[in-house]
Design a protein around this motif. Structure first.
Motif, PDB file in Angstrom:
ATOM      1  N   ILE A   1       3.500  10.212  -7.918  1.00  0.00           N
ATOM      2  CA  ILE A   1       4.241  10.485  -9.152  1.00  0.00           C
ATOM      3  C   ILE A   1       3.271  10.628 -10.320  1.00  0.00           C
ATOM      4  O   ILE A   1       3.387  11.528 -11.152  1.00  0.00           O
ATOM      5  CB  ILE A   1       5.247   9.351  -9.441  1.00  0.00           C
ATOM      6  N   GLU A   2       2.296   9.769 -10.376  1.00  0.00           N
ATOM      7  CA  GLU A   2       1.341   9.790 -11.485  1.00  0.00           C
ATOM      8  C   GLU A   2       0.497  11.046 -11.492  1.00  0.00           C
ATOM      9  O   GLU A   2       0.149  11.583 -12.548  1.00  0.00           O
ATOM     10  CB  GLU A   2       0.443   8.547 -11.410  1.00  0.00           C
TER      11      GLU A   2
ATOM     12  N   VAL B   1       8.320  11.827  -3.059  1.00  0.00           N
ATOM     13  CA  VAL B   1       7.967  11.556  -1.664  1.00  0.00           C
ATOM     14  C   VAL B   1       7.527  10.102  -1.533  1.00  0.00           C
ATOM     15  O   VAL B   1       6.606   9.658  -2.222  1.00  0.00           O
ATOM     16  CB  VAL B   1       6.841  12.492  -1.186  1.00  0.00           C
ATOM     17  N   GLU B   2       8.183   9.382  -0.643  1.00  0.00           N
ATOM     18  CA  GLU B   2       7.863   7.979  -0.404  1.00  0.00           C
ATOM     19  C   GLU B   2       6.985   7.839   0.838  1.00  0.00           C
ATOM     20  O   GLU B   2       7.246   8.456   1.870  1.00  0.00           O
ATOM     21  CB  GLU B   2       9.144   7.169  -0.206  1.00  0.00           C
TER      22      GLU B   2
ATOM     23  N   ASP C   1       6.670  16.622 -12.124  1.00  0.00           N
ATOM     24  CA  ASP C   1       7.201  17.824 -12.765  1.00  0.00           C
ATOM     25  C   ASP C   1       7.960  17.416 -14.035  1.00  0.00           C
ATOM     26  O   ASP C   1       9.171  17.149 -14.002  1.00  0.00           O
ATOM     27  CB  ASP C   1       8.129  18.552 -11.789  1.00  0.00           C
ATOM     28  N   ILE C   2       7.264  17.390 -15.141  1.00  0.00           N
ATOM     29  CA  ILE C   2       7.854  16.946 -16.412  1.00  0.00           C
ATOM     30  C   ILE C   2       8.988  17.862 -16.846  1.00  0.00           C
ATOM     31  O   ILE C   2      10.035  17.404 -17.350  1.00  0.00           O
ATOM     32  CB  ILE C   2       6.775  16.887 -17.516  1.00  0.00           C
ATOM     33  N   GLU C   3       8.819  19.167 -16.667  1.00  0.00           N
ATOM     34  CA  GLU C   3       9.838  20.125 -17.110  1.00  0.00           C
ATOM     35  C   GLU C   3      11.164  19.889 -16.391  1.00  0.00           C
ATOM     36  O   GLU C   3      12.227  19.856 -17.017  1.00  0.00           O
ATOM     37  CB  GLU C   3       9.352  21.545 -16.864  1.00  0.00           C
ATOM     38  N   SER C   4      11.123  19.719 -15.075  1.00  0.00           N
ATOM     39  CA  SER C   4      12.346  19.455 -14.318  1.00  0.00           C
ATOM     40  C   SER C   4      12.956  18.118 -14.708  1.00  0.00           C
ATOM     41  O   SER C   4      14.185  17.989 -14.813  1.00  0.00           O
ATOM     42  CB  SER C   4      12.059  19.479 -12.812  1.00  0.00           C
ATOM     43  N   PHE C   5      12.108  17.133 -14.926  1.00  0.00           N
ATOM     44  CA  PHE C   5      12.593  15.812 -15.340  1.00  0.00           C
ATOM     45  C   PHE C   5      13.362  15.905 -16.657  1.00  0.00           C
ATOM     46  O   PHE C   5      14.471  15.363 -16.788  1.00  0.00           O
ATOM     47  CB  PHE C   5      11.413  14.854 -15.479  1.00  0.00           C
ATOM     48  N   GLU C   6      12.811  16.604 -17.634  1.00  0.00           N
ATOM     49  CA  GLU C   6      13.470  16.723 -18.934  1.00  0.00           C
ATOM     50  C   GLU C   6      14.783  17.511 -18.826  1.00  0.00           C
ATOM     51  O   GLU C   6      15.764  17.203 -19.509  1.00  0.00           O
ATOM     52  CB  GLU C   6      12.534  17.393 -19.944  1.00  0.00           C
ATOM     53  N   LYS C   7      14.818  18.523 -17.964  1.00  0.00           N
ATOM     54  CA  LYS C   7      16.060  19.270 -17.748  1.00  0.00           C
ATOM     55  C   LYS C   7      17.126  18.372 -17.140  1.00  0.00           C
ATOM     56  O   LYS C   7      18.306  18.442 -17.508  1.00  0.00           O
ATOM     57  CB  LYS C   7      15.801  20.463 -16.822  1.00  0.00           C
ATOM     58  N   MET C   8      16.727  17.516 -16.213  1.00  0.00           N
ATOM     59  CA  MET C   8      17.677  16.597 -15.588  1.00  0.00           C
ATOM     60  C   MET C   8      18.236  15.614 -16.613  1.00  0.00           C
ATOM     61  O   MET C   8      19.443  15.341 -16.645  1.00  0.00           O
ATOM     62  CB  MET C   8      16.999  15.857 -14.432  1.00  0.00           C
TER      63      MET C   8
ATOM     64  N   GLY D   1       0.810  -1.213   0.000  1.00  0.00           N
ATOM     65  CA  GLY D   1       0.000   0.000   0.000  1.00  0.00           C
ATOM     66  C   GLY D   1       0.844   1.263   0.000  1.00  0.00           C
ATOM     67  O   GLY D   1       0.533   2.231  -0.697  1.00  0.00           O
ATOM     68  N   ALA D   2       1.930   1.255   0.776  1.00  0.00           N
ATOM     69  CA  ALA D   2       2.823   2.412   0.805  1.00  0.00           C
ATOM     70  C   ALA D   2       3.468   2.627  -0.560  1.00  0.00           C
ATOM     71  O   ALA D   2       3.601   3.769  -1.034  1.00  0.00           O
ATOM     72  CB  ALA D   2       3.894   2.220   1.872  1.00  0.00           C
ATOM     73  N   SER D   3       3.858   1.539  -1.215  1.00  0.00           N
ATOM     74  CA  SER D   3       4.460   1.648  -2.549  1.00  0.00           C
ATOM     75  C   SER D   3       3.457   2.195  -3.552  1.00  0.00           C
ATOM     76  O   SER D   3       3.786   3.047  -4.386  1.00  0.00           O
ATOM     77  CB  SER D   3       4.967   0.275  -3.006  1.00  0.00           C
ATOM     78  N   GLN D   4       2.217   1.712  -3.470  1.00  0.00           N
ATOM     79  CA  GLN D   4       1.190   2.197  -4.387  1.00  0.00           C
ATOM     80  C   GLN D   4       0.919   3.687  -4.169  1.00  0.00           C
ATOM     81  O   GLN D   4       0.740   4.446  -5.130  1.00  0.00           O
ATOM     82  CB  GLN D   4      -0.088   1.381  -4.203  1.00  0.00           C
ATOM     83  N   ALA D   5       0.898   4.103  -2.893  1.00  0.00           N
ATOM     84  CA  ALA D   5       0.670   5.521  -2.599  1.00  0.00           C
ATOM     85  C   ALA D   5       1.809   6.374  -3.138  1.00  0.00           C
ATOM     86  O   ALA D   5       1.592   7.464  -3.677  1.00  0.00           O
ATOM     87  CB  ALA D   5       0.520   5.721  -1.087  1.00  0.00           C
ATOM     88  N   SER D   6       3.045   5.886  -3.001  1.00  0.00           N
ATOM     89  CA  SER D   6       4.208   6.623  -3.508  1.00  0.00           C
ATOM     90  C   SER D   6       4.137   6.774  -5.021  1.00  0.00           C
ATOM     91  O   SER D   6       4.368   7.863  -5.570  1.00  0.00           O
ATOM     92  CB  SER D   6       5.495   5.890  -3.119  1.00  0.00           C
ATOM     93  N   LEU D   7       3.822   5.693  -5.702  1.00  0.00           N
ATOM     94  CA  LEU D   7       3.721   5.738  -7.165  1.00  0.00           C
ATOM     95  C   LEU D   7       2.541   6.606  -7.605  1.00  0.00           C
ATOM     96  O   LEU D   7       2.609   7.276  -8.639  1.00  0.00           O
ATOM     97  CB  LEU D   7       3.577   4.320  -7.716  1.00  0.00           C
TER      98      LEU D   7
END
Length: 297
Positions: free
Chosen positions: A148-149, A267-268, A153-160, A139-145
């Motif tokens: 993300i869904e 955030v996990e 932050d797509i813009e920061s991801f692409e910059k990285m 359940g914790a893993s599902q909440a973490s994922l």
């Protein structure tokens, strides 16, 4: 003479507390936050500087809005590792009379986010302690994922991705709970033909491992609260040597933020004191794939 009536100690204390709250809010330069989003904007502004315990509360509130919304003040305080009075003090800084009023921001935020039927329980045998823990971690893993869904932050991801793809050599830095993540990222980068160095601190050699980093290199750093590892010191060295720095961390309070060219919040969730790494690994694998695709490896 006894004719003059002295003001009660309680009244004086209340007036002093009110004045203190007013000064605190005015010092922040913000109006009272009316939504969870407004509160996050204040906390992420970089202008609010809390003492240790209040900073601990701020990090917990940032990372666990659902737990804050649904828990009692005693439960939230225990999870945050502080006294209930500290939660009250934190709420008063932002102009609220107490924690219950302040908690309303979080209740409104999570309202309607629970899927239908979540509260329904299936009739089945009582699970063992191990099975109960397994379900909790899933359940914790599902909440973490899920975070993300719903808020990536797509813009920061692409910059990285772009920063890492241009680097001559990628230094992968993370310790303690982040170390399993960085170890796997380094392995998969190598498998994709991307040159990298895992800063593993074997033999206390971490500072030596980053000693040759240069301006054409990049750092991929992973760090989670309570941020009490060697990672900020290593990233600071890379920053001084003009390397580009990208960071995966779990709140705006991370000391790596000010050193980074770009960063992602991951955030996990946790269960029974154990935090998931599902979201961090998922985002990390996506970074590796993106870098490999840009390089054509």
């Amino acid at each position: 003479m006894s004719g003059a009536r002295k003001p009660s100690g309680r009244s004086s204390a209340d007036e002093a507390a009110t004045r203190k709250r007013g000064r605190s809010l005015a010092a922040l330069g913000y109006i009272q936050p009316r939504t969870y989003e407004e509160l996050r904007a204040v906390l992420s502004s970089g202008t609010v500087h809390f003492p240790k315990r209040l900073r601990q509360v701020a990090i917990f509130l940032w990372q666990h809005p659902s737990e804050v919304a649904l828990g009692t003040i005693a439960q939230v305080a225990a999870q945050a590792g502080v006294q209930p009075s500290t939660l009250v003090r934190f709420a008063q800084i932002f102009g609220y009379s107490g924690f219950s009023d302040f908690q309303g921001l979080f209740k409104d935020h999570v309202k309607g986010s629970w899927p239908e039927g979540r509260g329904e329980q299936r009739a089945e045998a009582e699970p063992s302690a191990a099975t109960h823990f397994l379900r909790g971690m899933v359940g914790a893993s599902q909440a973490s994922l899920g975070r993300i869904e719903s808020g990536f932050d797509i813009e920061s991801f692409e910059k990285m991705v772009a920063t890492l793809a241009k680097a001559d050599l990628i230094y992968v830095i993370g310790s303690k709970r982040a170390f399993p993540v960085t170890t796997y990222l380094s392995l998969t980068l190598s498998q994709q033909g991307v040159r990298n160095v895992l800063v593993d601190n074997v033999g206390s050699t971490a500072l030596d491992q980053v000693g040759c980093i240069g301006a054409r290199d990049a750092v991929l750093a992973v760090s989670f609260s309570p941020y009490n590892s060697i990672t900020p010191d290593l990233v600071a060295v890379a920053h001084e040597r003009k390397a580009r720095i990208v960071t995966m961390t779990d709140s705006t309070f991370s000391p790596l933020i000010r050193l980074s060219d770009s960063w992602l919040e991951v955030v996990e969730s946790d269960f029974a004191g154990f935090r998931s790494l599902a979201a961090s690994l998922a985002v990390g694998m996506a970074l590796v794939q993106g870098v490999a695709a840009r390089r054509g490896t």
